[in-house]
Design a protein around this motif. Structure first.
Motif, mmCIF file in Angstrom:
data_model
loop_
_atom_site.group_PDB
_atom_site.id
_atom_site.type_symbol
_atom_site.label_atom_id
_atom_site.label_comp_id
_atom_site.label_asym_id
_atom_site.label_seq_id
_atom_site.Cartn_x
_atom_site.Cartn_y
_atom_site.Cartn_z
ATOM 1 N N VAL A 1 0.934 -1.279 -0.042
ATOM 2 C CA VAL A 1 0.044 -0.110 -0.047
ATOM 3 C C VAL A 1 0.866 1.206 0.034
ATOM 4 O O VAL A 1 1.723 1.453 0.765
ATOM 5 C CB VAL A 1 -0.875 -0.034 1.348
ATOM 6 N N MET A 2 0.447 2.185 -0.773
ATOM 7 C CA MET A 2 1.232 3.205 -0.842
ATOM 8 C C MET A 2 0.225 4.471 -0.526
ATOM 9 O O MET A 2 -0.901 4.527 -0.951
ATOM 10 C CB MET A 2 1.867 3.797 -2.370
ATOM 11 N N GLU A 3 0.665 5.415 0.472
ATOM 12 C CA GLU A 3 -0.253 6.344 0.955
ATOM 13 C C GLU A 3 0.185 7.759 0.357
ATOM 14 O O GLU A 3 1.461 7.974 0.669
ATOM 15 C CB GLU A 3 -0.301 6.538 2.586
ATOM 16 N N LEU A 4 -0.579 8.395 -0.223
ATOM 17 C CA LEU A 4 -0.179 9.776 -0.804
ATOM 18 C C LEU A 4 -0.797 10.856 -0.289
ATOM 19 O O LEU A 4 -2.024 10.954 -0.512
ATOM 20 C CB LEU A 4 -0.553 9.753 -2.270
ATOM 21 N N ARG B 1 -6.179 5.818 -22.388
ATOM 22 C CA ARG B 1 -6.048 4.774 -23.034
ATOM 23 C C ARG B 1 -5.268 3.456 -22.055
ATOM 24 O O ARG B 1 -5.499 2.226 -22.157
ATOM 25 C CB ARG B 1 -5.080 4.617 -24.128
ATOM 26 N N GLN B 2 -4.202 4.035 -21.207
ATOM 27 C CA GLN B 2 -3.672 3.351 -20.334
ATOM 28 C C GLN B 2 -4.212 3.102 -18.985
ATOM 29 O O GLN B 2 -4.030 2.113 -18.051
ATOM 30 C CB GLN B 2 -2.221 4.024 -20.182
ATOM 31 N N GLY B 3 -5.254 4.244 -18.627
ATOM 32 C CA GLY B 3 -5.903 4.026 -17.469
ATOM 33 C C GLY B 3 -5.081 4.556 -16.284
ATOM 34 O O GLY B 3 -5.062 3.892 -14.933
ATOM 35 N N THR B 4 -4.015 5.429 -16.457
ATOM 36 C CA THR B 4 -3.078 6.088 -15.489
ATOM 37 C C THR B 4 -3.433 7.051 -15.490
ATOM 38 O O THR B 4 -4.098 8.039 -16.199
ATOM 39 C CB THR B 4 -1.692 5.590 -15.809
ATOM 40 N N ARG B 5 -2.873 7.847 -14.250
ATOM 41 C CA ARG B 5 -2.945 9.461 -14.048
ATOM 42 C C ARG B 5 -1.589 9.695 -13.239
ATOM 43 O O ARG B 5 -1.156 8.907 -12.639
ATOM 44 C CB ARG B 5 -4.129 9.795 -13.416
ATOM 45 N N GLN B 6 -1.233 11.053 -13.592
ATOM 46 C CA GLN B 6 -0.151 11.447 -12.889
ATOM 47 C C GLN B 6 -0.540 12.427 -11.734
ATOM 48 O O GLN B 6 -1.395 13.272 -11.624
ATOM 49 C CB GLN B 6 0.749 12.227 -13.661
ATOM 50 N N ILE B 7 0.177 12.066 -10.427
ATOM 51 C CA ILE B 7 -0.474 12.815 -9.327
ATOM 52 C C ILE B 7 1.139 13.597 -8.767
ATOM 53 O O ILE B 7 2.150 12.947 -8.875
ATOM 54 C CB ILE B 7 -0.712 11.903 -8.302
ATOM 55 N N LYS B 8 0.839 14.789 -8.271
ATOM 56 C CA LYS B 8 1.732 15.470 -7.969
ATOM 57 C C LYS B 8 1.801 15.663 -6.103
ATOM 58 O O LYS B 8 0.597 16.207 -5.753
ATOM 59 C CB LYS B 8 2.120 16.782 -8.329
ATOM 60 N N ILE B 9 2.955 15.078 -5.577
ATOM 61 C CA ILE B 9 2.738 15.254 -4.009
ATOM 62 C C ILE B 9 3.303 16.603 -3.718
ATOM 63 O O ILE B 9 4.307 16.994 -4.288
ATOM 64 C CB ILE B 9 3.545 14.099 -3.675
ATOM 65 N N LEU B 10 2.309 17.427 -2.855
ATOM 66 C CA LEU B 10 2.965 18.935 -3.030
ATOM 67 C C LEU B 10 4.136 19.071 -1.785
ATOM 68 O O LEU B 10 4.766 19.950 -2.034
ATOM 69 C CB LEU B 10 1.590 19.676 -2.212
ATOM 70 N N ALA B 11 4.206 18.266 -0.777
ATOM 71 C CA ALA B 11 5.193 18.579 0.132
ATOM 72 C C ALA B 11 6.712 18.497 -0.438
ATOM 73 O O ALA B 11 7.566 19.086 -0.236
ATOM 74 C CB ALA B 11 5.030 17.471 1.261
ATOM 75 N N ARG C 1 3.947 11.182 -9.221
ATOM 76 C CA ARG C 1 3.778 9.645 -9.361
ATOM 77 C C ARG C 1 3.097 9.489 -10.374
ATOM 78 O O ARG C 1 1.753 9.940 -10.458
ATOM 79 C CB ARG C 1 3.445 9.197 -8.099
ATOM 80 N N THR C 2 3.042 8.212 -11.035
ATOM 81 C CA THR C 2 1.978 7.614 -12.038
ATOM 82 C C THR C 2 1.513 6.562 -11.563
ATOM 83 O O THR C 2 1.907 5.589 -10.721
ATOM 84 C CB THR C 2 2.684 7.260 -13.172
ATOM 85 N N ILE C 3 -0.022 6.601 -11.291
ATOM 86 C CA ILE C 3 -0.788 5.521 -10.619
ATOM 87 C C ILE C 3 -1.989 4.984 -11.624
ATOM 88 O O ILE C 3 -2.089 5.813 -12.373
ATOM 89 C CB ILE C 3 -1.578 5.906 -9.340
ATOM 90 N N ARG C 4 -2.333 3.782 -11.382
ATOM 91 C CA ARG C 4 -3.673 3.318 -12.177
ATOM 92 C C ARG C 4 -4.766 3.657 -11.238
ATOM 93 O O ARG C 4 -4.756 3.308 -10.238
ATOM 94 C CB ARG C 4 -3.499 1.653 -12.270
ATOM 95 N N ASP C 5 -5.598 4.052 -12.023
ATOM 96 C CA ASP C 5 -7.079 4.410 -11.348
ATOM 97 C C ASP C 5 -7.584 3.151 -10.645
ATOM 98 O O ASP C 5 -8.182 3.390 -9.464
ATOM 99 C CB ASP C 5 -8.163 5.052 -12.371
ATOM 100 N N VAL C 6 -7.737 1.855 -11.156
ATOM 101 C CA VAL C 6 -8.292 0.703 -10.634
ATOM 102 C C VAL C 6 -7.553 0.401 -9.313
ATOM 103 O O VAL C 6 -7.992 -0.430 -8.546
ATOM 104 C CB VAL C 6 -8.171 -0.436 -11.668
ATOM 105 N N PHE C 7 -6.287 0.889 -9.114
ATOM 106 C CA PHE C 7 -5.514 0.498 -7.690
ATOM 107 C C PHE C 7 -5.842 1.482 -6.610
ATOM 108 O O PHE C 7 -5.417 1.350 -5.726
ATOM 109 C CB PHE C 7 -4.109 0.432 -8.051
#
Length: 77
Positions: A31-34, A45-55, A60-66
């Motif tokens: 488990v990864m906590e963001l 198409r890939q089902g992924t999204r990029q997330i920026k950790i503000l601190a 990070r690139t994560i899959r939506d289904v996860f």
């Protein structure tokens, strides 16, 4: 008061640009906590999204289904 989100509603919240806290499964099953992150872009198409950790300003690139938790509420598919 809602106790859980559908994945489509979770996507809308992440895409809105507001700060969110996420819990996602990694490829190895851990488990990864963001905390305090915002959504940057989504790849349909890939089902992924990029997330920026503000601190840390880490992207990070994560899959939506996860995604299984958003702001302390469960996410279901």
């Amino acid at each position: 008061m809602e106790l859980e989100y559908h994945i489509s509603e979770a996507r809308r919240i992440i895409d809105s640009g507001q700060t969110v806290n996420l819990k996602v499964w990694k490829k190895d099953g851990s488990v990864m906590e963001l905390k305090e992150c915002v959504g940057l872009r989504y790849n349909f198409r890939q089902g992924t999204r990029q997330i920026k950790i503000l601190a840390s300003r880490q992207i990070r690139t994560i899959r939506d289904v996860f995604i299984f938790e958003l702001n302390g509420k469960k996410v279901y598919i």
